[in-house]
Each structure stands twice: as C-alpha cells, then as structure tokens.
Design an enzyme around this catalytic site. Sequence first.
Site, PDB file in Angstrom:
ATOM      1  N   TYR A  90      -0.092 -10.758 -15.516  1.00  0.00           N
ATOM      2  CA  TYR A  90       1.128 -11.573 -15.414  1.00  0.00           C
ATOM      3  C   TYR A  90       1.204 -12.576 -16.562  1.00  0.00           C
ATOM      4  O   TYR A  90       0.168 -13.042 -17.062  1.00  0.00           O
ATOM      5  CB  TYR A  90       1.117 -12.350 -14.089  1.00  0.00           C
TER       6      TYR A  90
ATOM      7  N   HIS B 290      -2.851  -5.246   0.832  1.00  0.00           N
ATOM      8  CA  HIS B 290      -3.527  -6.540   0.975  1.00  0.00           C
ATOM      9  C   HIS B 290      -3.992  -6.642   2.435  1.00  0.00           C
ATOM     10  O   HIS B 290      -3.456  -7.426   3.210  1.00  0.00           O
ATOM     11  CB  HIS B 290      -2.571  -7.694   0.681  1.00  0.00           C
TER      12      HIS B 290
ATOM     13  N   GLU C 133       0.802  -3.786 -11.923  1.00  0.00           N
ATOM     14  CA  GLU C 133       1.606  -4.962 -11.532  1.00  0.00           C
ATOM     15  C   GLU C 133       1.764  -5.830 -12.752  1.00  0.00           C
ATOM     16  O   GLU C 133       0.791  -6.103 -13.450  1.00  0.00           O
ATOM     17  CB  GLU C 133       0.838  -5.841 -10.532  1.00  0.00           C
TER      18      GLU C 133
ATOM     19  N   TRP D 200       6.698  -6.925 -10.136  1.00  0.00           N
ATOM     20  CA  TRP D 200       6.460  -7.382  -8.754  1.00  0.00           C
ATOM     21  C   TRP D 200       7.767  -7.816  -8.078  1.00  0.00           C
ATOM     22  O   TRP D 200       8.837  -7.765  -8.652  1.00  0.00           O
ATOM     23  CB  TRP D 200       5.367  -8.461  -8.756  1.00  0.00           C
ATOM     24  N   ARG D 201       7.669  -8.254  -6.881  1.00  0.00           N
ATOM     25  CA  ARG D 201       8.822  -8.346  -5.973  1.00  0.00           C
ATOM     26  C   ARG D 201       9.796  -9.479  -6.284  1.00  0.00           C
ATOM     27  O   ARG D 201       9.396 -10.556  -6.710  1.00  0.00           O
ATOM     28  CB  ARG D 201       8.336  -8.436  -4.533  1.00  0.00           C
TER      29      ARG D 201
ATOM     30  N   TRP E 227     -10.415 -13.569  -5.803  1.00  0.00           N
ATOM     31  CA  TRP E 227      -9.538 -14.097  -4.754  1.00  0.00           C
ATOM     32  C   TRP E 227      -9.445 -13.238  -3.497  1.00  0.00           C
ATOM     33  O   TRP E 227      -9.007 -13.705  -2.457  1.00  0.00           O
ATOM     34  CB  TRP E 227      -8.140 -14.404  -5.313  1.00  0.00           C
TER      35      TRP E 227
ATOM     36  N   TRP F 210      -6.960 -12.799   1.341  1.00  0.00           N
ATOM     37  CA  TRP F 210      -7.418 -13.868   0.445  1.00  0.00           C
ATOM     38  C   TRP F 210      -8.521 -14.688   1.139  1.00  0.00           C
ATOM     39  O   TRP F 210      -8.472 -15.917   1.166  1.00  0.00           O
ATOM     40  CB  TRP F 210      -6.260 -14.783   0.047  1.00  0.00           C
TER      41      TRP F 210
ATOM     42  N   GLU G 270      -7.092  -5.524  -8.132  1.00  0.00           N
ATOM     43  CA  GLU G 270      -7.504  -6.751  -8.855  1.00  0.00           C
ATOM     44  C   GLU G 270      -8.934  -7.133  -8.471  1.00  0.00           C
ATOM     45  O   GLU G 270      -9.241  -8.314  -8.273  1.00  0.00           O
ATOM     46  CB  GLU G 270      -6.528  -7.908  -8.543  1.00  0.00           C
TER      47      GLU G 270
HETATM   48  C1  BMA Z   1       1.810 -11.933  -4.046  1.00  0.00           C
HETATM   49  C2  BMA Z   1       3.049 -12.746  -3.700  1.00  0.00           C
HETATM   50  C3  BMA Z   1       3.005 -13.034  -2.224  1.00  0.00           C
HETATM   51  C4  BMA Z   1       2.867 -11.713  -1.445  1.00  0.00           C
HETATM   52  C5  BMA Z   1       1.740 -10.876  -1.959  1.00  0.00           C
HETATM   53  C6  BMA Z   1       1.633  -9.514  -1.303  1.00  0.00           C
HETATM   54  O1  BMA Z   1       1.722 -11.709  -5.400  1.00  0.00           O
HETATM   55  O2  BMA Z   1       4.209 -12.026  -4.006  1.00  0.00           O
HETATM   56  O3  BMA Z   1       4.191 -13.712  -1.860  1.00  0.00           O
HETATM   57  O4  BMA Z   1       2.693 -11.989  -0.077  1.00  0.00           O
HETATM   58  O5  BMA Z   1       1.858 -10.702  -3.345  1.00  0.00           O
HETATM   59  O6  BMA Z   1       2.787  -8.745  -1.483  1.00  0.00           O
END
Ligand code: BMA
Length: 374
Positions: A260, A126, A295, A326-327, A193, A137, A188
């Site tokens: 998602y 990103h 993702e 994802w995280r 975005w 973004w 994406e």
């Molecule tokens: C997004 C979220 C954000 C993060 C970004 C990059 O989907 O998880 O919090 O900063 O990914 O990892």
Amino acid sequence: MRSVNLILLMLGMLCFRVNAQTSAPSDERATTETVNLFRNLIKLQQKNKYLIGHQDALAYGVKWKYQPGRSDVKDVTGDYPALYGWELGHLEAGSKVNLDSVPFDKMREFIKDGYKRGGVITISWHGNNPMTGKTAWDPEPGTVASILPGGDKHDVFRKQLDKVAAFLLSLKGAGDEYIPVLFRPFHEHTGGWFWWGVKTTSDIEYQKLFRFTVEYLRDVKGLHHLLYVYNTASGFKNREEFLKRYPGDEFVDVLSFDAYQFSNQSADFSTALKADLAVVEDLAIARNKIAAVAETGYSQIPDAKWWTGTVAPSFKGRQFAFVLFWRNAGYKKDKTTEYYVPYKGQPSEGDFIRFYNLPETVFQKELGAMKIYR
Ligand code: BMA
C-alpha cells in the site's frame, strides 16, 4: 547425423514434457475450468497484460450499498473489474455476515454473478484466532502450534476449515461446475499483525499450517477448484526472503505480495513496488507459477494522476497476472474512511479512465472475450 537428430528429437520431447507437466496447477486433480484458468493466467502475464480487481466490488461503494448490478469501477468506466475479491472472515465463527458486514448468502450470489460474466474470483480469509477466539489481529504466541495436528486446538481449526470448505463447495456455475477460486489464506504472513504472522509463528510452523490447510481442503474435503495464493507483505529484499516460509511448489499456484501507499511519496512507493514485483516475477517465471499483486491501493487516492503516473509505470512491462485494489468501504463504523478506486466525482476519476484505456489493463469486457475458463 542420424543420431544427432535423434538426440535433438528426444531433447525436444523432454522439453515438451517438462513444459506440459509444469504448466499446471499444484492440484493434479484440479477441475477443467481451474486448469484452464491457471494456464490462461500464465498466458496473460506472458503478454504483459494484467487483470484489474476490486475487493467487494459488487456489494457496496463509497456512497451506496447493495444496489443490484452496481460497482464503483463500473460507475466510472462503464465496465466491471475483471477480478472480484471477497473475504471469508467470521464464516469460521458461524456468522451469517463477514467481518465487513457482507452477508455470505449475498456474497455467494455476487460470486456467481461475476463468474457468469467471465470474471475471476479471489478469496481472502481474515479468520478469527482459533486458540483465543479473538480476531485475526490477535498475534498470541503459540496459536499455530496449538492448531496443527497434535495441538489441543486442532479440532477447532478443522471445524473452521469445514465451514470454509462448505462455502467454497457451494460456489457453482450454470452447468453445475465449481467456480474456480484463487484462495489466499494466511496472507501478509511476513508481517506481525495476524496470528499466523512472523511475530508468533516460526517459518516451519507457517509451512506446516499452509500445507495442512491445502491437504485438508484438497484431499480430505475433496475441493479441486482452488488455486492457492502464497502472499507476503511488501519489502522483501530478494528471492530467499520472499521464499523464507514458502510451503513448496506442490502447494502453491500464485506468488504474490501486498503493498500500500501510505504517504504522498509516490516515487518511493513506485520504487518499492517495482523491486518487489521484479523478485516475484522472476520466481514465477522460473517455477511456472502465476505472479500477482494481491492487494494494493492508496486510500482516498489524493493524487489525481496516481493511476497513470504511479501505478501503470510501476507495472509496465512486468509479467504478472493480476492486481487487486482494496475495498471502497467509505465511512466505517469507527468514523475512519477508506476507498481505493475512484467513485464518480472523485478527483482521480479521469485518470482512472485513462488507466482503463491502457492496452495492458484488463477489465471485464476484455476478459469476457478471452474466455479464461476454456
Ligand atoms: C482491512 C480494512 C478493514 C477490513 C479488513 C478485512 O484492510 O479494510 O476495514 O475489515 O481489511 O477486509
């Protein structure tokens, strides 16, 4: 009779040649480990098995940060994920930590750690908008035009890529070999975005951006340990739509999308996921590429049966090589929370263990035995 045999033999040799030629990464000079990873991921998907991945798995979980050897997936299943996702955002700005506060020095060690266990590494980016200096973004019109060769911000973009290249070149295994990376830039892109998205970037500009990036990293910086991941958002209707901004088979190794679940309508999510995956699977088979869900997730997993009730049935029988959840950010600075795999005590924990035990899902232990780099 003899001439028929001869023709058959020649045909056979031709098929073998085509197959041998096409079942290889886009980079003709890819390192041995990278070639093997590519071929073994193709074989894996042909067996209808897929790697389970988790973003930032080793860095933090919902209730912990930087505890050596820990991972929420491991807390729950006793095993690590097979695929580790990492993120380079803010590296291009010269920052020591990424946009989610993961220090790059730690990230490098986590990557080496996962690789040592036989795990697979995927990296997203990103990157900040090179034209405005704001975040990824920031869909400011004209950004991509300004950073392509001839544009007045082209040098800024090159310097960003230099930093990315330097980090990727610092990823080495015990034998001094480069650690192969599934690199997923400008992801994406069918959404609006990001600065490389549809809102501000034409199809041609996107293709030029992707091709320039590959050529710069591969031919100028000499990186030959990357597999390039083409990645759209979800909801494309057919092959043509998915391929609208495709830079070409010579620049891409993995065909993927992100999807998602945002509401409790699991059946709708599953239908959409299956439709997207069917398109990507078909294309990957036809082009000898890897297919993937790059993702996905359902934040906070409020459905206790989501893993075997929604995810596994959507993926059943499909040919794709990996899925990345994802995280597990937990509570973030802005007080919102997100996590995509269960931690110990989370209601979907038991179902995640059932998911772990399915024959088609591959986690670290099973992957380690496969020796994916050989
Ligand atoms: C997004 C979220 C954000 C993060 C970004 C990059 O989907 O998880 O919090 O900063 O990914 O990892």
